[in-house]
Design a protein around this motif. Structure first.
Motif, PDB file in Angstrom:
ATOM      1  N   GLY A 357       1.596  -2.140   7.608  1.00  0.00           N
ATOM      2  CA  GLY A 357       2.410  -1.686   8.735  1.00  0.00           C
ATOM      3  C   GLY A 357       1.680  -1.939  10.036  1.00  0.00           C
ATOM      4  O   GLY A 357       0.721  -2.710  10.087  1.00  0.00           O
ATOM      5  N   ILE A 358       2.119  -1.280  11.078  1.00  0.00           N
ATOM      6  CA  ILE A 358       1.486  -1.412  12.385  1.00  0.00           C
ATOM      7  C   ILE A 358       0.636  -0.169  12.620  1.00  0.00           C
ATOM      8  O   ILE A 358       1.156   0.946  12.665  1.00  0.00           O
ATOM      9  N   PHE A 359      -0.675  -0.369  12.757  1.00  0.00           N
ATOM     10  CA  PHE A 359      -1.616   0.748  12.824  1.00  0.00           C
ATOM     11  C   PHE A 359      -1.778   1.279  14.245  1.00  0.00           C
ATOM     12  O   PHE A 359      -2.025   0.520  15.181  1.00  0.00           O
ATOM     13  N   ASN A 360      -1.656   2.591  14.363  1.00  0.00           N
ATOM     14  CA  ASN A 360      -1.915   3.306  15.610  1.00  0.00           C
ATOM     15  C   ASN A 360      -2.723   4.553  15.270  1.00  0.00           C
ATOM     16  O   ASN A 360      -2.166   5.613  14.972  1.00  0.00           O
ATOM     17  N   MET A 361      -4.032   4.413  15.300  1.00  0.00           N
ATOM     18  CA  MET A 361      -4.924   5.525  14.968  1.00  0.00           C
ATOM     19  C   MET A 361      -5.101   6.447  16.175  1.00  0.00           C
ATOM     20  O   MET A 361      -4.792   6.085  17.312  1.00  0.00           O
ATOM     21  N   SER A 362      -5.621   7.612  15.923  1.00  0.00           N
ATOM     22  CA  SER A 362      -5.937   8.554  17.000  1.00  0.00           C
ATOM     23  C   SER A 362      -6.939   9.568  16.481  1.00  0.00           C
ATOM     24  O   SER A 362      -7.285   9.573  15.287  1.00  0.00           O
ATOM     25  N   GLU A 363      -7.380  10.432  17.352  1.00  0.00           N
ATOM     26  CA  GLU A 363      -8.321  11.479  16.967  1.00  0.00           C
ATOM     27  C   GLU A 363      -7.734  12.387  15.895  1.00  0.00           C
ATOM     28  O   GLU A 363      -8.454  12.954  15.071  1.00  0.00           O
ATOM     29  N   LYS A 364      -6.404  12.496  15.884  1.00  0.00           N
ATOM     30  CA  LYS A 364      -5.740  13.377  14.923  1.00  0.00           C
ATOM     31  C   LYS A 364      -5.116  12.623  13.750  1.00  0.00           C
ATOM     32  O   LYS A 364      -4.568  13.247  12.845  1.00  0.00           O
ATOM     33  N   ASP A 365      -5.172  11.300  13.789  1.00  0.00           N
ATOM     34  CA  ASP A 365      -4.536  10.495  12.742  1.00  0.00           C
ATOM     35  C   ASP A 365      -5.457   9.345  12.337  1.00  0.00           C
ATOM     36  O   ASP A 365      -5.590   8.364  13.066  1.00  0.00           O
ATOM     37  N   HIS A 366      -6.089   9.465  11.165  1.00  0.00           N
ATOM     38  CA  HIS A 366      -6.993   8.433  10.679  1.00  0.00           C
ATOM     39  C   HIS A 366      -6.344   7.548   9.617  1.00  0.00           C
ATOM     40  O   HIS A 366      -7.035   6.895   8.832  1.00  0.00           O
ATOM     41  N   ASN A 367      -5.013   7.524   9.626  1.00  0.00           N
ATOM     42  CA  ASN A 367      -4.258   6.598   8.786  1.00  0.00           C
ATOM     43  C   ASN A 367      -3.507   5.600   9.674  1.00  0.00           C
ATOM     44  O   ASN A 367      -3.566   4.399   9.473  1.00  0.00           O
ATOM     45  N   GLY A 368      -2.829   6.124  10.666  1.00  0.00           N
ATOM     46  CA  GLY A 368      -2.237   5.273  11.691  1.00  0.00           C
ATOM     47  C   GLY A 368      -0.950   4.572  11.331  1.00  0.00           C
ATOM     48  O   GLY A 368      -0.436   3.771  12.116  1.00  0.00           O
ATOM     49  N   LEU A 369      -0.400   4.857  10.154  1.00  0.00           N
ATOM     50  CA  LEU A 369       0.852   4.228   9.750  1.00  0.00           C
ATOM     51  C   LEU A 369       2.024   5.180   9.925  1.00  0.00           C
ATOM     52  O   LEU A 369       1.858   6.404   9.843  1.00  0.00           O
ATOM     53  N   SER A 370       3.197   4.632  10.109  1.00  0.00           N
ATOM     54  CA  SER A 370       4.395   5.459  10.221  1.00  0.00           C
ATOM     55  C   SER A 370       5.194   5.391   8.924  1.00  0.00           C
ATOM     56  O   SER A 370       5.098   4.413   8.166  1.00  0.00           O
ATOM     57  N   TYR A 371       5.977   6.396   8.706  1.00  0.00           N
ATOM     58  CA  TYR A 371       6.864   6.466   7.536  1.00  0.00           C
ATOM     59  C   TYR A 371       7.791   5.250   7.499  1.00  0.00           C
ATOM     60  O   TYR A 371       8.117   4.718   6.441  1.00  0.00           O
ATOM     61  N   ASN A 372       8.207   4.771   8.665  1.00  0.00           N
ATOM     62  CA  ASN A 372       9.175   3.676   8.744  1.00  0.00           C
ATOM     63  C   ASN A 372       8.623   2.340   8.261  1.00  0.00           C
ATOM     64  O   ASN A 372       9.392   1.415   7.995  1.00  0.00           O
ATOM     65  N   SER A 373       7.305   2.225   8.140  1.00  0.00           N
ATOM     66  CA  SER A 373       6.743   0.950   7.697  1.00  0.00           C
ATOM     67  C   SER A 373       6.839   0.768   6.178  1.00  0.00           C
ATOM     68  O   SER A 373       6.593  -0.331   5.672  1.00  0.00           O
ATOM     69  N   LEU A 374       7.205   1.815   5.461  1.00  0.00           N
ATOM     70  CA  LEU A 374       7.408   1.709   4.015  1.00  0.00           C
ATOM     71  C   LEU A 374       8.761   1.064   3.708  1.00  0.00           C
ATOM     72  O   LEU A 374       9.756   1.322   4.400  1.00  0.00           O
ATOM     73  N   ARG A 375       8.796   0.251   2.662  1.00  0.00           N
ATOM     74  CA  ARG A 375      10.049  -0.294   2.148  1.00  0.00           C
ATOM     75  C   ARG A 375      10.412   0.436   0.859  1.00  0.00           C
ATOM     76  O   ARG A 375       9.532   0.888   0.127  1.00  0.00           O
ATOM     77  N   LEU A 376      11.700   0.563   0.578  1.00  0.00           N
ATOM     78  CA  LEU A 376      12.149   1.132  -0.683  1.00  0.00           C
ATOM     79  C   LEU A 376      12.592  -0.047  -1.538  1.00  0.00           C
ATOM     80  O   LEU A 376      13.511  -0.781  -1.167  1.00  0.00           O
ATOM     81  N   LEU A 377      11.906  -0.249  -2.664  1.00  0.00           N
ATOM     82  CA  LEU A 377      12.161  -1.408  -3.521  1.00  0.00           C
ATOM     83  C   LEU A 377      12.796  -1.003  -4.840  1.00  0.00           C
ATOM     84  O   LEU A 377      12.621   0.126  -5.311  1.00  0.00           O
ATOM     85  N   GLU A 378      13.517  -1.941  -5.436  1.00  0.00           N
ATOM     86  CA  GLU A 378      14.105  -1.724  -6.757  1.00  0.00           C
ATOM     87  C   GLU A 378      13.822  -2.943  -7.630  1.00  0.00           C
ATOM     88  O   GLU A 378      13.847  -4.088  -7.149  1.00  0.00           O
ATOM     89  N   ILE A 379      13.546  -2.697  -8.913  1.00  0.00           N
ATOM     90  CA  ILE A 379      13.344  -3.811  -9.841  1.00  0.00           C
ATOM     91  C   ILE A 379      14.717  -4.339 -10.265  1.00  0.00           C
ATOM     92  O   ILE A 379      15.538  -3.606 -10.816  1.00  0.00           O
ATOM     93  N   GLU A 380      14.929  -5.613  -9.965  1.00  0.00           N
ATOM     94  CA  GLU A 380      16.191  -6.258 -10.318  1.00  0.00           C
ATOM     95  C   GLU A 380      15.901  -7.661 -10.852  1.00  0.00           C
ATOM     96  O   GLU A 380      15.298  -8.475 -10.159  1.00  0.00           O
ATOM     97  N   LYS A 381      16.295  -7.913 -12.082  1.00  0.00           N
ATOM     98  CA  LYS A 381      16.073  -9.203 -12.728  1.00  0.00           C
ATOM     99  C   LYS A 381      14.593  -9.611 -12.647  1.00  0.00           C
ATOM    100  O   LYS A 381      14.246 -10.719 -12.246  1.00  0.00           O
TER     101      LYS A 381
END
Length: 388
Positions: A357-381
């Motif tokens: 994803g797009i990282f934006n770290m801060s003093e309070k956030d040492h992960n820096g990723l947003s929930y929106n950067s996740l994709r929801l995938l499904e196994i198909e064929k």
């Protein structure tokens, strides 16, 4: 004036030899390599986590070195296999810090090994970028510890959002008795009611169990359950899928981001069809829209990795890519390899486009990723399809 040179020098030599005083090594200033320390799980049941990370780190460091290195110095990767054992990871981390004198730790295939080493990184003041998934790694924030994969909280909330879109609000949970499984279970139980989801069954399986039929039979007999969420990784997650099909359990199944690889599809075979997971864009690079800012990063990585290793990318290689990317970017901005300044630069990371994803770290956030950067995938064929 009295001269004590002849007397002082022998005393000084003795003091240095016994560690009573320290003298800066002149060689340090002339070091031509920067040492990256890694402890990864490259053997044992969780080897599929560490092997892609190992390959990615080796390839990325070789690429950086061939391009002139970092701030004029070559990167040296010192990597050890922890076999997935937390106590062994601690011993290896001590070796990397005390003997190998590494400049940073970019490591940690699992939550258990990462959490075991985190206090050591804090104590010694060494930047530590972890690949593991649990929120507890960075929550609460530790000064020297960062992570590049999405948290279990984000992954759970991504699943809950999809469940609600499908009109499913009552979920049976089957989680693994491991560091990752326990941490995920805690986050799920906390986040579910806040997301309008009710956990109607809470079953647990052992990380070394070879069958989950008993737990799944209980879930099948639960009249409230509308969907099944399995939270684990490795062989246990695959066994749960096989048992699920054997019992002809008709509930829609979701799994964690801990199974985000083509290997999971291969191992589950036809039984895995229809399963949904939250995952990073990096494992579905060819399916990411051309307008997405991550497209060039993930496609470049996929093409290079698959050309070199003749195997599909996985989330675990993606994490290693972002770990190296985060460190290199911080060093360039800091203009030095000095640990404190590099740590500060990592914490100040802003708008860095990675494979997760797009990282934006801060003093309070040492992960820096947003929930929106996740994709929801499904196994198909026998392949991943982006659902959301």
């Amino acid at each position: 004036m009295l001269q004590f040179t002849g007397f002082v020098r022998p005393i000084l030599s003795v003091c240095v030899a016994f560690g009573l005083i320290s003298v800066p090594r002149i060689a340090d200033a002339a070091e031509t390599t920067v040492k990256i320390g890694a402890f990864l799980t490259t053997t044992g049941p969780a080897a599929y986590l560490g092997e892609p990370a190992k390959k990615t780190m080796e390839a990325e460091i070789a690429r950086i070195n061939s391009g002139g290195g970092l701030l004029g110095k070559q990167l040296e990767l010192i990597l050890y296999d922890d076999g997935g054992a937390a106590d062994k990871a601690v011993g290896l981390a001590k070796r990397l810090i005390d003997n190998d004198k590494v400049d940073a730790l970019i490591a940690g295939s699992t939550t258990a090994t990462t959490m075991a080493v985190a206090p050591l990184a804090e104590k010694t003041g060494l930047p530590f970028i972890s690949f593991a998934g649990a929120s507890v790694i960075v929550n609460p924030v530790r000064k020297w510890v960062f992570k590049v994969s999405h948290t279990d909280r984000m992954a759970a909330e991504k699943i809950f959002a999809d469940l609600k879109r499908r009109g499913l609000t009552k979920v049976a949970l089957l989680s693994e008795d491991s560091g990752f499984g326990k941490a995920g279970r805690d986050q799920i139980l906390d986040a579910a009611p806040k997301s309008g989801i009710k956990i109607v069954a809470d079953e647990i399986y052992g990380a070394k169990d070879t069958d989950t039929t008993v737990q799944l039979t209980k879930i099948r007999s639960n009249p409230e359950a509308q969907a099944l969420l399995v939270w684990g990784f490795g062989s246990g997650a695959v066994i749960a899928v096989r048992n699920y099909r054997q019992l002809d359990l008709r509930l829609p199944m979701y799994q964690s981001h801990g199974v985000a690889s083509k290997e999971f599809i291969t191992m589950t075979g036809a039984a895995g069809e229809g399963i949904r997971i939250p995952a990073a864009a990096g494992i579905v690079a060819d399916k990411v829209p051309a307008t997405d800012r991550q497209k060039s990063v993930v496609m470049d990585y996929q093409q290079r990795y698959e050309a070199q290793y003749k195997e599909p990318v996985s989330a675990f290689g993606v994490n290693a890519l972002d770990g190296i990317l985060l460190y290199v970017d911080a060093v360039k901005r800091a203009g030095t390899f000095e640990k404190e300044k590099v740590r500060d630069a990592i914490e100040q990371t802003h708008d860095l486009v990675g494979a997760n994803g797009i990282f934006n770290m801060s003093e309070k956030d040492h992960n820096g990723l947003s929930y929106n950067s996740l994709r929801l995938l499904e196994i198909e064929k026998a392949d991943w399809k982006i659902v959301d």
